[in-house]
Design an enzyme around this catalytic site. Structure first.
Site, short mmCIF file in Angstrom:
data_model
loop_
_atom_site.label_atom_id
_atom_site.label_comp_id
_atom_site.label_asym_id
_atom_site.label_seq_id
_atom_site.Cartn_x
_atom_site.Cartn_y
_atom_site.Cartn_z
N ARG A 16 0.85 -1.21 0.00
CA ARG A 16 0.00 0.00 0.00
C ARG A 16 0.88 1.25 0.00
O ARG A 16 2.11 1.16 0.06
CB ARG A 16 -0.93 -0.02 1.21
CG ARG A 16 -0.20 0.26 2.51
CD ARG A 16 -1.14 0.25 3.70
NE ARG A 16 -0.49 0.86 4.85
CZ ARG A 16 -0.75 0.56 6.11
NH1 ARG A 16 -1.66 -0.33 6.40
NH2 ARG A 16 -0.11 1.18 7.09
N ASP A 37 6.06 -7.42 1.55
CA ASP A 37 5.36 -6.75 2.66
C ASP A 37 5.01 -7.78 3.71
O ASP A 37 5.24 -8.99 3.52
CB ASP A 37 4.08 -6.04 2.14
CG ASP A 37 3.70 -4.81 2.96
OD1 ASP A 37 3.41 -4.96 4.17
OD2 ASP A 37 3.68 -3.70 2.40
N ASP A 58 9.16 -9.57 6.36
CA ASP A 58 9.29 -8.65 7.50
C ASP A 58 10.72 -8.15 7.46
O ASP A 58 11.67 -8.92 7.70
CB ASP A 58 8.99 -9.39 8.81
CG ASP A 58 9.15 -8.48 10.03
OD1 ASP A 58 9.81 -7.42 9.91
OD2 ASP A 58 8.63 -8.84 11.10
N VAL A 59 10.90 -6.87 7.15
CA VAL A 59 12.25 -6.36 6.86
C VAL A 59 13.18 -6.42 8.07
O VAL A 59 14.39 -6.29 7.92
CB VAL A 59 12.21 -4.92 6.31
CG1 VAL A 59 11.52 -4.87 4.96
CG2 VAL A 59 11.56 -3.95 7.31
N ASN A 85 11.49 0.66 1.25
CA ASN A 85 10.39 1.60 1.49
C ASN A 85 9.64 1.34 2.79
O ASN A 85 9.06 2.26 3.36
CB ASN A 85 9.42 1.52 0.29
CG ASN A 85 8.09 2.17 0.60
OD1 ASN A 85 7.97 3.40 0.61
ND2 ASN A 85 7.07 1.36 0.90
N TYR A 150 11.19 7.99 15.36
CA TYR A 150 11.10 7.92 13.89
C TYR A 150 12.20 8.79 13.27
O TYR A 150 12.94 8.34 12.37
CB TYR A 150 9.71 8.41 13.48
CG TYR A 150 9.42 8.42 12.01
CD1 TYR A 150 8.99 7.26 11.37
CD2 TYR A 150 9.52 9.59 11.26
CE1 TYR A 150 8.68 7.26 10.01
CE2 TYR A 150 9.21 9.61 9.91
CZ TYR A 150 8.79 8.44 9.29
OH TYR A 150 8.49 8.46 7.95
N THR A 185 -0.83 9.05 2.54
CA THR A 185 -0.92 7.57 2.57
C THR A 185 -1.54 7.20 3.91
O THR A 185 -1.71 8.08 4.78
CB THR A 185 0.48 6.94 2.50
OG1 THR A 185 1.17 7.26 3.73
CG2 THR A 185 1.28 7.44 1.31
P1 NAD Z 1 2.13 3.15 4.79
O1 NAD Z 1 1.94 2.93 6.25
O2 NAD Z 1 0.94 3.30 3.93
O3 NAD Z 1 3.03 2.00 4.14
C1 NAD Z 1 4.06 1.36 4.84
C2 NAD Z 1 4.15 -0.06 4.31
O4 NAD Z 1 5.23 -0.69 5.01
C3 NAD Z 1 2.87 -0.87 4.62
O5 NAD Z 1 2.49 -1.60 3.48
C4 NAD Z 1 3.29 -1.78 5.75
O6 NAD Z 1 2.61 -3.01 5.81
C5 NAD Z 1 4.78 -1.98 5.42
N1 NAD Z 1 5.53 -2.44 6.59
C6 NAD Z 1 5.46 -2.02 7.87
N2 NAD Z 1 6.27 -2.75 8.64
C7 NAD Z 1 6.88 -3.66 7.82
C8 NAD Z 1 7.84 -4.68 8.03
N3 NAD Z 1 8.33 -4.94 9.26
N4 NAD Z 1 8.25 -5.39 6.97
C9 NAD Z 1 7.75 -5.15 5.73
N5 NAD Z 1 6.83 -4.21 5.47
C10 NAD Z 1 6.41 -3.46 6.52
O7 NAD Z 1 3.03 4.48 4.71
P2 NAD Z 1 3.83 5.15 3.50
O8 NAD Z 1 3.65 6.61 3.64
O9 NAD Z 1 3.54 4.54 2.20
O10 NAD Z 1 5.31 4.82 3.97
C11 NAD Z 1 6.32 4.41 3.07
C12 NAD Z 1 7.66 4.94 3.54
O11 NAD Z 1 7.66 6.36 3.43
C13 NAD Z 1 7.98 4.63 5.01
O12 NAD Z 1 9.35 4.32 5.13
C14 NAD Z 1 7.70 5.95 5.70
O13 NAD Z 1 8.44 6.08 6.90
C15 NAD Z 1 8.12 6.93 4.64
N6 NAD Z 1 7.58 8.27 4.76
C16 NAD Z 1 6.25 8.50 4.75
C17 NAD Z 1 5.77 9.79 4.87
C18 NAD Z 1 4.30 10.12 4.86
O14 NAD Z 1 3.93 11.26 5.18
N7 NAD Z 1 3.42 9.22 4.48
C19 NAD Z 1 6.67 10.86 4.98
C20 NAD Z 1 8.04 10.58 4.99
C21 NAD Z 1 8.49 9.29 4.86
#
Ligand code: NAD
Length: 258
Positions: A16, A37, A58-59, A85, A150, A185
């Protein structure tokens, strides 16, 4: 011709959000994508829609990485790219953060990125070179109250990015980081996870919030981050390595006093 024709790319957290959009765009640009994922149902569904391969990863788990790489090699014979990601966010002041919570975020955001580089790196080298895109954050470049754990892990992701770029350049592996600001997201818009909620309304509320904070006046879209990840994975960025790329609508540029 696609920008990633014939390339095999593993994308973590791809079920997602930003990872999903990266999987969609990379596929459209000709890549064979490995959707990785812990959300198996969503990941399987996306992979089957895209004609991609899904792996449970699971990363934070070393064994999962080994299995994911084996599955990618079995399916496609090689690996040319990795997008680290996957990430999680927890809100707490530093003084209120339990050690378990701190370590949980470190395990996913920081250890996950390290394991990805360490496990996939040799396979990129074997393929004659490749790319790694690490997902850091606006909070990798500056502080933000209430997300200290974070922010610490995202600063660490930049450290890993720079060192990996230095150590892997001789093997023709480029390593860069994306640093998104607020992106619409489920992480920043949890209403997207509630089938009863109006995610559109929440998006408009986010836009209204960021209209005051961000020069470009709105929250970012995951498709916009995917385009940056594509740039860093494709030959368009062939002379770029070791760099953080901020994608935040100008948020980090400074503050306005009028
Ligand atoms: P999101 O929560 O929609 O997606 C995160 C995804 O990571 C999910 O599909 C989740 O299941 C997966 N995930 C979580 N733990 C996991 C694990 N242990 N192993 C494998 N997968 C795992 O959020 P997003 O915004 O799409 O986040 C993507 C990246 O962008 C992340 O690293 C987040 O920190 C970063 N980010 C997001 C934002 C924001 O505002 N959305 C801003 C800066 C950085």
């Amino acid at each position: 011709m696609g920008k990633l024709d014939g390339r095999v790319v593993i994308i973590t957290g791809a079920a997602r959000g930003q990872g999903e959009q990266e999987a969609r765009l990379f596929t459209a640009e000709g890549a064979k994508v490995v959707v990785a994922d812990v959300l198996d149902d969503q990941g399987e569904k996306l992979a089957s829609e895209l004609g991609a391969r899904y792996v449970h990863l699971d990363v934070a788990r070393e064994d999962d990485w080994t299995a994911a790489v084996d599955a990618a090699k079995e399916a496609y014979g090689r690996i040319d790219g990795l997008v680290n990601n996957a990430g999680i966010l927890r809100f707490n002041s530093l003084l209120d953060t339990p050690l378990d919570e701190f370590m949980q975020v470190v395990a996913v955001n920081q250890v996950g990125c390290f394991l990805g580089i360490r496990t996939v790196g040799p396979h990129l080298a074997e393929a004659g070179g490749g790319t790694i895109v690490n997902t850091a954050s606006y909070t990798a470049m500056t502080g933000m109250a209430a997300v200290g754990t974070y922010a610490a892990t995202k600063h660490a992701v930049l450290g890993l990015t720079r060192v990996a770029a230095l150590e892997l350049a001789a093997q023709h592996i480029r390593v860069n980081a994306v640093c998104p600001g607020a992106i619409d997201t489920p992480m920043s818009n949890p209403a997207r996870l509630d089938p009863e909620a109006d995610a559109g309304e929440m998006s408009r509320a986010l836009d209204e919030l960021y209209r005051k904070l961000v020069p470009l006046g709105r929250v970012g879209r995951p498709e916009e981050v995917a385009r940056l990840a594509l740039f860093l994975t494709s030959d368009d960025s062939s002379y770029i390595t070791g760099q953080p790329f901020v994608i935040d609508g100008g948020w980090l540029a400074g503050v306005s006093v009028i």
